[in-house]
Write a protein that holds these residues in place. Structure first.
Motif, PDB file in Angstrom:
ATOM      1  N   ASN A 112       1.210  18.233  -3.831  1.00 21.29           N
ATOM      2  CA  ASN A 112       0.585  17.734  -3.457  1.00 21.29           C
ATOM      3  C   ASN A 112       0.773  16.097  -3.500  1.00 21.29           C
ATOM      4  O   ASN A 112       0.625  15.228  -4.183  1.00 21.29           O
ATOM      5  N   ALA A 113       2.096  16.001  -3.200  1.00 21.01           N
ATOM      6  CA  ALA A 113       2.526  14.528  -3.460  1.00 21.01           C
ATOM      7  C   ALA A 113       2.260  13.471  -3.303  1.00 21.01           C
ATOM      8  O   ALA A 113       2.563  11.981  -4.224  1.00 21.01           O
ATOM      9  N   PHE A 114       1.018  13.558  -2.113  1.00 23.00           N
ATOM     10  CA  PHE A 114       0.305  12.009  -2.254  1.00 23.00           C
ATOM     11  C   PHE A 114      -0.686  11.878  -2.463  1.00 23.00           C
ATOM     12  O   PHE A 114      -2.229  11.336  -1.832  1.00 23.00           O
ATOM     13  N   ASP A 115      -1.135  12.805  -3.752  1.00 25.24           N
ATOM     14  CA  ASP A 115      -2.770  12.653  -4.444  1.00 25.24           C
ATOM     15  C   ASP A 115      -2.782  11.695  -5.184  1.00 25.24           C
ATOM     16  O   ASP A 115      -1.396  11.248  -5.775  1.00 25.24           O
ATOM     17  N   SER A 116      -3.636  10.777  -5.362  1.00 23.78           N
ATOM     18  CA  SER A 116      -4.006   9.481  -6.024  1.00 23.78           C
ATOM     19  C   SER A 116      -3.089   8.585  -5.890  1.00 23.78           C
ATOM     20  O   SER A 116      -2.407   7.571  -6.074  1.00 23.78           O
ATOM     21  N   THR A 117      -2.729   8.838  -4.135  1.00 17.78           N
ATOM     22  CA  THR A 117      -2.613   7.563  -3.344  1.00 17.78           C
ATOM     23  C   THR A 117      -2.948   6.029  -3.849  1.00 17.78           C
ATOM     24  O   THR A 117      -4.356   6.767  -3.269  1.00 17.78           O
ATOM     25  N   THR A 118      -2.954   5.215  -3.433  1.00 22.72           N
ATOM     26  CA  THR A 118      -3.099   3.421  -4.095  1.00 22.72           C
ATOM     27  C   THR A 118      -4.186   3.489  -2.559  1.00 22.72           C
ATOM     28  O   THR A 118      -3.532   3.425  -1.984  1.00 22.72           O
ATOM     29  N   SER A 119      -5.174   2.397  -2.903  1.00 22.42           N
ATOM     30  CA  SER A 119      -6.032   2.039  -1.536  1.00 22.42           C
ATOM     31  C   SER A 119      -6.028   0.637  -1.695  1.00 22.42           C
ATOM     32  O   SER A 119      -6.335  -0.486  -1.292  1.00 22.42           O
ATOM     33  N   SER A 120      -4.843  -0.343  -3.215  1.00 24.62           N
ATOM     34  CA  SER A 120      -4.965  -1.381  -3.429  1.00 24.62           C
ATOM     35  C   SER A 120      -4.443  -2.174  -2.885  1.00 24.62           C
ATOM     36  O   SER A 120      -2.801  -1.483  -2.695  1.00 24.62           O
ATOM     37  N   GLY A 121      -4.671  -3.117  -2.168  1.00 21.72           N
ATOM     38  CA  GLY A 121      -3.531  -4.008  -1.320  1.00 21.72           C
ATOM     39  C   GLY A 121      -2.806  -5.060  -2.589  1.00 21.72           C
ATOM     40  O   GLY A 121      -1.667  -5.009  -2.261  1.00 21.72           O
ATOM     41  N   TYR A 122      -3.203  -5.166  -3.559  1.00 17.96           N
ATOM     42  CA  TYR A 122      -1.440  -6.151  -4.383  1.00 17.96           C
ATOM     43  C   TYR A 122      -1.139  -4.924  -4.974  1.00 17.96           C
ATOM     44  O   TYR A 122      -0.083  -4.888  -5.008  1.00 17.96           O
ATOM     45  N   GLY A 123      -1.241  -3.748  -5.346  1.00 19.83           N
ATOM     46  CA  GLY A 123      -1.020  -2.469  -5.417  1.00 19.83           C
ATOM     47  C   GLY A 123       0.608  -2.132  -4.329  1.00 19.83           C
ATOM     48  O   GLY A 123       1.820  -2.080  -4.898  1.00 19.83           O
ATOM     49  N   ILE A 124       0.450  -2.103  -3.065  1.00 21.37           N
ATOM     50  CA  ILE A 124       0.816  -2.030  -2.342  1.00 21.37           C
ATOM     51  C   ILE A 124       1.891  -3.084  -1.933  1.00 21.37           C
ATOM     52  O   ILE A 124       2.712  -2.706  -1.696  1.00 21.37           O
ATOM     53  N   THR A 125       1.735  -3.956  -2.000  1.00 21.45           N
ATOM     54  CA  THR A 125       2.536  -5.532  -1.526  1.00 21.45           C
ATOM     55  C   THR A 125       3.495  -5.598  -2.558  1.00 21.45           C
ATOM     56  O   THR A 125       4.568  -5.981  -2.847  1.00 21.45           O
ATOM     57  N   ASN A 126       2.537  -5.158  -4.162  1.00 18.00           N
ATOM     58  CA  ASN A 126       3.052  -5.125  -5.400  1.00 18.00           C
ATOM     59  C   ASN A 126       4.636  -4.401  -5.089  1.00 18.00           C
ATOM     60  O   ASN A 126       5.902  -5.068  -5.537  1.00 18.00           O
ATOM     61  N   ALA A 127       4.413  -3.374  -4.409  1.00 15.53           N
ATOM     62  CA  ALA A 127       5.420  -2.146  -4.424  1.00 15.53           C
ATOM     63  C   ALA A 127       6.684  -3.013  -3.847  1.00 15.53           C
ATOM     64  O   ALA A 127       7.699  -2.620  -3.746  1.00 15.53           O
ATOM     65  N   LEU A 128       6.155  -3.173  -2.899  1.00 15.34           N
ATOM     66  CA  LEU A 128       7.240  -4.116  -1.677  1.00 15.34           C
ATOM     67  C   LEU A 128       7.959  -4.514  -1.924  1.00 15.34           C
ATOM     68  O   LEU A 128       9.247  -4.625  -1.337  1.00 15.34           O
ATOM     69  N   VAL A 129       7.678  -6.007  -2.844  1.00 16.30           N
ATOM     70  CA  VAL A 129       8.179  -6.580  -3.269  1.00 16.30           C
ATOM     71  C   VAL A 129       9.077  -6.312  -4.357  1.00 16.30           C
ATOM     72  O   VAL A 129      10.561  -6.800  -4.233  1.00 16.30           O
ATOM     73  N   LYS A 130       8.899  -5.209  -5.080  1.00 16.24           N
ATOM     74  CA  LYS A 130       9.980  -4.492  -5.630  1.00 16.24           C
ATOM     75  C   LYS A 130      10.999  -3.551  -4.744  1.00 16.24           C
ATOM     76  O   LYS A 130      11.970  -3.792  -5.439  1.00 16.24           O
ATOM     77  N   ILE A 131      10.429  -3.399  -3.902  1.00 15.34           N
ATOM     78  CA  ILE A 131      11.473  -2.201  -3.007  1.00 15.34           C
ATOM     79  C   ILE A 131      13.326  -3.242  -2.473  1.00 15.34           C
ATOM     80  O   ILE A 131      13.824  -3.723  -2.495  1.00 15.34           O
ATOM     81  N   VAL A 132      12.118  -4.815  -1.740  1.00 11.82           N
ATOM     82  CA  VAL A 132      12.849  -5.680  -1.676  1.00 11.82           C
ATOM     83  C   VAL A 132      14.090  -6.434  -2.245  1.00 11.82           C
ATOM     84  O   VAL A 132      15.025  -5.939  -2.057  1.00 11.82           O
ATOM     85  N   PHE A 133      13.364  -6.332  -3.756  1.00 11.70           N
ATOM     86  CA  PHE A 133      14.192  -6.574  -5.022  1.00 11.70           C
ATOM     87  C   PHE A 133      15.733  -5.672  -5.563  1.00 11.70           C
ATOM     88  O   PHE A 133      16.558  -6.211  -5.204  1.00 11.70           O
ATOM     89  N   SER A 134      14.753  -4.567  -5.177  1.00 11.28           N
ATOM     90  CA  SER A 134      15.907  -3.237  -5.761  1.00 11.28           C
ATOM     91  C   SER A 134      17.045  -3.555  -4.200  1.00 11.28           C
ATOM     92  O   SER A 134      18.195  -3.105  -4.254  1.00 11.28           O
ATOM     93  N   TYR A 135      16.968  -3.804  -2.837  1.00 14.50           N
ATOM     94  CA  TYR A 135      18.243  -3.688  -1.711  1.00 14.50           C
ATOM     95  C   TYR A 135      18.731  -5.151  -1.759  1.00 14.50           C
ATOM     96  O   TYR A 135      19.583  -4.733  -0.792  1.00 14.50           O
ATOM     97  N   ALA A 136      18.480  -6.310  -2.532  1.00 13.67           N
ATOM     98  CA  ALA A 136      18.597  -7.379  -1.923  1.00 13.67           C
ATOM     99  C   ALA A 136      20.436  -7.402  -2.626  1.00 13.67           C
ATOM    100  O   ALA A 136      20.042  -7.012  -3.697  1.00 13.67           O
ATOM    101  N   GLY A 137      21.402  -7.683  -2.064  1.00 10.72           N
ATOM    102  CA  GLY A 137      22.631  -8.028  -1.979  1.00 10.72           C
ATOM    103  C   GLY A 137      23.424  -7.062  -0.811  1.00 10.72           C
ATOM    104  O   GLY A 137      24.910  -7.408  -0.475  1.00 10.72           O
ATOM    105  N   TYR A 138      22.554  -6.317   0.427  1.00  5.73           N
ATOM    106  CA  TYR A 138      23.351  -6.370   1.235  1.00  5.73           C
ATOM    107  C   TYR A 138      23.846  -7.055   2.077  1.00  5.73           C
ATOM    108  O   TYR A 138      24.401  -6.752   2.683  1.00  5.73           O
ATOM    109  N   GLU A 139      23.485  -8.650   1.882  1.00  8.05           N
ATOM    110  CA  GLU A 139      23.795  -9.742   2.747  1.00  8.05           C
ATOM    111  C   GLU A 139      25.175  -9.901   1.936  1.00  8.05           C
ATOM    112  O   GLU A 139      25.738 -11.203   2.443  1.00  8.05           O
TER     113      GLU A 139
END
Length: 598
Positions: free
Chosen positions: A249-276
């Motif tokens: 049930n890997a998708f249980d408790s998936t958030t519906s918060s726009g702030y949470g989704i966007t904040n997670a995306l920023v952290k993902i971008v931060f984690s991949y920064a350096g490819y350039e």
């Protein structure tokens, strides 16, 4: 009609050797824009760049020490700092579920891959200029003249600190022996760590790349160890009970918060920064487009696969509710669950500290070239300070600037709101320039087509990004411009500071506007009040470095000055200026395929 104008260059007071940066340049003219056609010494093809941009250094005074392996580890060392060890718990908290969290890590790979293709196409057009965004913004937006060089240079210099990375290094060094440092102990170790990093790079360029490679190898081995250990846990060969529980049930408790989704995306971008990161040293790479295309792709795919396996390892060993609630980093929880020994966690902290140090080294190497290229545009005072590589063949000026600002930002602001605010300050102007750079690729394509230049074939060190990748990159960067305005769940003061959550955004916009106002005063208003105009002048420094310098030319001698200098600001020989028409060659290049070979 598009024409080629060729003017003989001034004679040199000393013999021109094969390592000289002084040579002949062809000029293409179309409309109000003039393009310099120049080749570098890195086995790349000629670049066709608007002549107000910094001139090509036909011989890199920083050397040619960047090979395929170094490209891989330059990118990997900047991508793999502490993010993959610390952010998975935060991303899980913001997305709410294991399934969406893993999907986000894959989306991060797609975003980085699309952006990488945009950088590669720019590099194929300008394969003999280091500095990445400095060059690409300069050439995408050549008018108003000097606007983007001035604006980008100021914000780059003012915000070129790495204080947060140095603090993270200090924190992990203290975690090795379990000591809880005071604020000043933490600051002192952070300053010492950053100083050591600068000193290791300051005296020889080749050694700096070898150091980066060595630390990168340790980072790679550490991530591989985590990944393999995770697979062993999934196979049920450790003391961890029910290792697949988080994947049911890997998708249980998936958030519906726009702030949470966007904040997670920023952290993902931060984690991949350096490819350039390798694009910052393009002029130090032989056959740069082919080398970075292959090695850059390898580094990104390698990191993406290891990121996914590391996250799977964390979810296999640690219950997701414990990951969300714990204040420890995900990697520490993983090692405690698997090895159940304090020594293993201490060893992990040592490896993460080394990883953080390697990130400092990789960022220093890349950003020093960015700052140096800003200096070569001529928009910063004291040109030789930024551009000179004497006496050690290293960019000491940019290194000193980064060290000074980083130490200041470590020591000056108190921990808490002030520190977090200063750290966040660079993010919005950076997102703004990334958005414009991706959009500007279409402008560069259009102007090359107008010049009648053919599309560069991949077997001739060319590269063309898919339009879907370019549009995706533009959309992601636009999203990152809009996202910071979205309020957190806690309301106006619910961010990482106690005051209004978007204050750093407004201040970042204010910095950009201040740069634009400075540009208008310096380049337009004051020259008209003072009866002079700004011109770029091409200089060759004593160490062989080639640069522009912006200079004031009184109106009374402006016409004479223009006649005595070519489009790049190179002073012509006296016999040339007196007989300009007879020394100028014009060639029609209206048909595609009529290329200039230098």
């Amino acid at each position: 009609m598009v024409t080629v104008r060729w003017k003989p260059r001034a004679s040199s007071p000393s013999p021109i050797s094969e390592n000289s940066n002084d040579g002949e340049t062809a000029f293409l003219s179309t409309g109000s824009l003039e393009y310099a056609v120049e080749k570098g010494g890195n086995n790349s093809g000629p670049s066709y760049q608007e002549s107000s941009g910094a001139p090509v250094e036909s011989h890199s005074t920083l050397g040619y020490n960047v090979g395929s392996i170094t490209i891989v580890f330059l990118n990997l060392s900047k991508m793999v700092g502490t993010g993959v060890y610390s952010t998975p718990a935060s991303i899980l908290t913001n997305t709410g579920s294991v399934g969406l969290s893993l999907i986000y890590w894959f989306i991060g790979f797609l975003m980085a891959g699309s952006s990488l293709s945009v950088y590669l196409e720019f590099a194929s057009y300008f394969p003999n200029r280091s500095g990445s965004e400095v060059v690409y913004l300069e050439q995408a937006y050549p008018r108003p003249r000097y606007l983007f060089p001035v604006t980008f240079a100021i914000q780059t210099v003012l915000l070129s600190f790495s204080s947060s990375n140095a603090i993270v290094l200090a924190q992990y060094l203290f975690r090795i022996n379990g000591h809880s440092p005071t604020a000043w102990e933490l600051k002192g170790v952070a300053v010492a760590g950053y100083t050591v990093a600068v000193l290791l790079l300051a005296f020889q360029t080749r050694f700096s790349y070898r150091l980066s490679n060595a630390i990168g190898i340790v980072k790679l081995i550490t991530l591989i160890f985590v990944a393999i250990t995770g697979l062993v846990v999934l196979g049920g060969h450790t003391s961890v009970k029910n290792p697949t529980a988080n994947f049911h049930n890997a998708f249980d408790s998936t958030t519906s918060s726009g702030y949470g989704i966007t904040n997670a995306l920023v952290k993902i971008v931060f984690s991949y920064a350096g490819y350039e990161n390798a694009f910052n040293v393009v002029n130090e790479v032989k056959n740069p487009v082919r080398s970075i295309r292959n090695s850059g792709a390898i580094s990104l795919i390698l990191v993406a696969v290891l990121y996914m396996l590391a996250n799977i390892a964390y979810f296999a060993a640690v219950p997701k509710e414990e990951l969300k609630a714990s204040k420890q980093i995900a990697a520490s929880l993983f090692f405690e669950r698997v090895f159940r020994k304090g020594g293993a966690v201490k060893g992990l902290n040592l490896l993460i500290a080394l990883s953080a140090f390697g990130n400092l080294v990789a960022v220093l190497i890349g950003q020093s070239r960015v700052i140096r290229e800003c200096g070569r545009q001529g928009t910063l005072p004291f040109t030789s300070f930024w551009v000179s590589t004497r006496p050690f063949g290293t960019p000491l000026g940019p290194y000193f600037l980064k060290w000074s600002l980083t130490v200041l930002l470590i020591l000056a602001p108190p921990a808490g709101d002030a520190f977090n605010f200063v750290v966040d300050l660079n993010t919005y102007p950076q997102a703004f320039f990334y958005f414009l750079m991706a959009l500007g690729l279409y402008f560069v394509r259009y102007r090359r087509k107008k010049l009648g230049l053919p599309r560069l074939a991949s077997d001739k060190d060319g590269f063309r990004a898919w339009d879907v990748a370019v549009v995706f990159t533009i959309a992601v960067n636009f999203y990152l411009l809009v996202m910071p305005w979205y309020p957190p769940p806690g309301g106006a003061t619910g961010g990482d500071v106690s005051f209004w959550y978007a204050t750093y955004v407004v201040v970042g916009i204010g910095i950009l506007l201040a740069c634009a106002i400075y540009y208008a005063l310096w380049v337009w208003i004051l020259p008209r009040l003072g009866n002079y105009r700004i011109r770029h002048e091409k200089l060759v420094l004593p160490g062989g470095e080639v640069t522009h310098r912006l200079t004031k030319v009184p109106l009374g001698v402006l016409e004479t000055w223009d006649e005595q200098h070519d489009a790049q600001g190179k002073k012509l020989a006296s016999e040339t200026s007196s007989n300009d028409e007879s020394s100028m060659k014009r060639v029609n290049v209206g048909l595609k395929g009529d290329n200039i070979e230098l």
